[in-house]
Design an enzyme around this catalytic site. Structure first.
Site, PDB file in Angstrom:
ATOM      1  N   CYS A 381      -3.748  -4.199   4.923  1.00 51.58           N
ATOM      2  CA  CYS A 381      -3.657  -2.856   4.352  1.00 51.58           C
ATOM      3  C   CYS A 381      -3.157  -1.866   5.401  1.00 51.58           C
ATOM      4  O   CYS A 381      -1.977  -1.867   5.721  1.00 51.58           O
ATOM      5  CB  CYS A 381      -4.989  -2.442   3.726  1.00 51.58           C
ATOM      6  SG  CYS A 381      -4.747  -1.180   2.467  1.00 51.58           S
ATOM      7  N   HIS A 507      -5.898  -6.624   0.324  1.00 50.57           N
ATOM      8  CA  HIS A 507      -7.028  -7.069   1.155  1.00 50.57           C
ATOM      9  C   HIS A 507      -7.380  -8.523   0.826  1.00 50.57           C
ATOM     10  O   HIS A 507      -8.247  -8.769  -0.011  1.00 50.57           O
ATOM     11  CB  HIS A 507      -8.256  -6.193   0.877  1.00 50.57           C
ATOM     12  CG  HIS A 507      -8.139  -4.804   1.389  1.00 50.57           C
ATOM     13  ND1 HIS A 507      -8.507  -4.446   2.660  1.00 50.57           N
ATOM     14  CD2 HIS A 507      -7.690  -3.679   0.798  1.00 50.57           C
ATOM     15  CE1 HIS A 507      -8.299  -3.148   2.841  1.00 50.57           C
ATOM     16  NE2 HIS A 507      -7.791  -2.660   1.722  1.00 50.57           N
ATOM     17  N   GLU A 509      -9.142 -10.487   2.413  1.00 51.55           N
ATOM     18  CA  GLU A 509     -10.510 -10.851   2.825  1.00 51.55           C
ATOM     19  C   GLU A 509     -11.498 -10.882   1.663  1.00 51.55           C
ATOM     20  O   GLU A 509     -12.503 -11.575   1.717  1.00 51.55           O
ATOM     21  CB  GLU A 509     -11.009  -9.897   3.923  1.00 51.55           C
ATOM     22  CG  GLU A 509     -11.266  -8.447   3.523  1.00 51.55           C
ATOM     23  CD  GLU A 509     -10.038  -7.540   3.656  1.00 51.55           C
ATOM     24  OE1 GLU A 509      -8.907  -8.057   3.605  1.00 51.55           O
ATOM     25  OE2 GLU A 509     -10.213  -6.307   3.793  1.00 51.55           O
TER      26      GLU A 509
HETATM   27  N1  GLN Z   1      -5.066   4.675   4.552  1.00 49.21           N
HETATM   28  C1  GLN Z   1      -4.138   3.763   4.000  1.00 49.21           C
HETATM   29  C2  GLN Z   1      -3.817   4.091   2.563  1.00 49.21           C
HETATM   30  O1  GLN Z   1      -4.525   4.804   1.917  1.00 49.21           O
HETATM   31  C3  GLN Z   1      -4.647   2.326   4.106  1.00 49.21           C
HETATM   32  C4  GLN Z   1      -5.829   2.049   3.251  1.00 49.21           C
HETATM   33  C5  GLN Z   1      -6.584   0.816   3.649  1.00 49.21           C
HETATM   34  O2  GLN Z   1      -6.385   0.281   4.734  1.00 49.21           O
HETATM   35  N2  GLN Z   1      -7.479   0.336   2.793  1.00 49.21           N
HETATM   36  O3  GLN Z   1      -2.830   3.630   2.046  1.00 49.21           O
END
Ligand code: GLN
Length: 535
Positions: A381, A507, A509
């Site tokens: 992410c 994600h 994970e």
């Molecule tokens: N801050 C970034 C976004 O909003 C990444 C979000 C995250 O890592 N879950 O896109």
């Protein structure tokens, strides 16, 4: 349908989520369809707006619900898929009651905690029982007995017990039995008092799980049994686990936990088959190899902030017969001391998700170090956005490339707000959330690792890879390895020339399980092993 309620006493962080999940493991392996859920007495509608400092990781479900991290334990310890129905907070309860009041559903009545709030709580349990496929619902109540905000939940449980019949309901209370060093002994008084609190409300726990640092001997069990009004065989110890949380079901089974539960609920079930689980635990505890992997974040001092990532690494490690020595690095330290000072003897670098500007430049430095020194890199992410920013700056020469999250005026916004986010002005549950489909690019490393051309992965972000830079970045060697089905959103980037450089907007994970490591995590750990062997 049978119902188990798990409460906690004396202090928080007792591992009652783990105990609930472990009971799920044991009952599922006896053949039951288990549904696990969490009731959280705080007033947030969900933990999505909380900082990891408050509440650890926010766990995301397939349907996009942002939930308590205990749901991560539930999904890792059982096979049942969870939904937004499985994490109820006081915020949701009151929101719904107030909406009904405004609509006139209670017309004429004074709206009160009892019965309106407690009815709302009980209705959720019935809804889960009716709508989800299960034989038994294990509900963990967050917080500690005696908390004011937990009272409506406990009162609802008490009423529920009367309504569905006590033969169908079981109360388990997890409590602390502290060791007082000066006296040289374990003390049961806090347990007695916390059970007294429950009994005051009208709940008699049928099983007490004693969290202790030392053996809870027969005398102590007798004492708790007498003061807390339950058979001695229903007083069990839940000691600190020696190696891994995955030992919990095995340790609890030694105490006869699942058998006592079955007997109390009148369930005549075969013994659980724990062969697969035991062999997984064995592989976690006694691997023949090891690697050092850095997790570069800004919440590294918190045990729970990157919970699912640490667990996914454990699963992937067990798969490769390899211990993962996780080196938790504060991104600020990398900025202060230089990347080489912290990263030169590591075999893999993982950059997790995150929000806000703090710590970003240290992560960019870590990504650069991984790329240039051919150390396996795995970005999740924010970790994908960081990889893109770093590549744009240092390979494409777009010196001020950034995400508009950190620099709204960047001349090269290689990461920018998702189109659908532009009109969003509320913070709660408003990100791109939950499971979305990704099409994997032919010939990509990701496609090879997944062994498939299409995958479903969970998301939680507002910003995205800016398509206007795709051509330039790809021409310089940062390949798009996965996109949304319509091709408009970049979901994975890779550097093919690198031993392992994969970063995903989603994600992964959240979908890793014991004995079913996530393919990208498994690939990352294998690459880390190769990196180690070469060095
Ligand atoms: N801050 C970034 C976004 O909003 C990444 C979000 C995250 O890592 N879950 O896109």
């Amino acid at each position: 349908m049978k119902y188990i309620f798990v409460t906690g006493g004396v202090v928080s962080s007792l591992g009652k989520g783990l105990a609930a999940a472990s009971l799920g493991t044991l009952l599922e392996r006896r053949g039951l369809k288990v549904i696990l859920q969490k009731f959280d007495p705080y007033l947030n509608v969900d933990p999505g707006t909380m900082s990891p400092f408050q509440h650890g990781e926010v766990y995301v479900l397939d349907d996009g619900a942002e939930t308590d991290l205990d749901l991560g334990h539930y999904e890792r310890f059982t096979t049942g898929a969870l939904s937004k129905l499985n994490n109820l907070t006081s915020g949701q309860v009151y929101e719904s009651v107030i909406r009904k009041e405004r609509r006139g559903d209670y017309l004429g009545a004074t709206v009160q905690v009892i019965p309106h709030v407690t009815d709302e709580i009980k209705n959720r349990i019935h809804k889960v029982a009716n709508e989800m496929d299960g034989d038994i619902i294990i509900t963990e109540i967050g917080g500690t007995t005696g908390d004011i905000e937990g009272l409506p939940f406990l009162e609802a449980m008490r009423q529920f017990n009367d309504e569905v019949g006590s033969e169908n309901v079981l109360f388990i209370h997890a409590t602390l039995v502290p060791f007082i060093r000066a006296a040289g002994e374990l003390k049961t008084k806090p347990t007695q008092q916390s059970v007294a609190k429950l009994r005051e409300i009208g709940i008699q726990p049928q099983i007490i799980l004693c969290r202790a640092e030392q053996e809870v001997d027969d005398d102590l069990r007798s004492k708790i049994s007498m003061f807390c009004n339950l058979p001695k065989t229903h007083v069990m110890q839940f000691l600190d686990l020696e190696h891994t949380i995955y030992e919990a079901p095995l340790e609890l089974r030694k105490e006869g936990f699942d058998q006592v539960v079955c007997d109390a609920l009148g369930l005549d079930l075969p013994e659980p088959d724990l062969t697969e689980w035991t062999s997984f635990v064995e592989r976690v505890i006694h691997p023949s190899k090891e690697v050092r992997i850095a997790v570069v974040g800004k919440y590294i001092e918190l045990q729970d902030a990157y919970k699912s990532i640490y667990e996914a690494l454990t699963h992937a490690g067990a798969d490769s017969d390899c211990r993962i020595n996780i080196v938790r690095l504060d991104s600020q330290d990398i900025l202060d001391d230089g990347a080489a000072a912290h990263l030169s003897d590591l075999h893999g670098i993982l950059i997790p998700g995150g929000f806000g500007e703090r710590g970003v430049e240290g992560k960019v430095a870590a990504a650069q170090y991984a790329r240039e020194n051919k150390i396996p890199y795995f970005g999740l992410c924010l970790g994908m956005q960081i990889a893109t920013i770093e590549f744009a700056r240092n390979v494409c020469g777009l010196k001020k490339a950034n995400s508009t999250e950190f620099d709204p005026d960047s001349p090269h916004p290689v990461i920018c707000l998702l189109e659908e986010q532009k009109d969003v002005d509320e913070k709660g549950a408003s990100m791109r959330l939950g499971t979305w489909e990704t099409m994997l690019t032919e010939g990509s490393r990701s496609r090879e690792l997944y062994g498939s051309d299409q995958v479903n992965e969970r998301h939680r972000h507002r910003y995205e890879f800016n398509q206007n830079y795709r051509e330039q970045l790809e021409a310089a060697g940062l390949k798009v390895a996965g996109t949304s089905p319509d091709g408009t959103l970049t979901e994975i980037v890779e550097i093919p020339e690198h031993p392992f450089f994969i970063a995903s907007q989603f994600h992964p994970e959240f979908r890793s399980r014991p004995n079913h490591p996530h393919p990208l995590f498994a690939g990352f750990v294998k690459a880390a092993l190769e990196c180690k062997n070469k060095s």
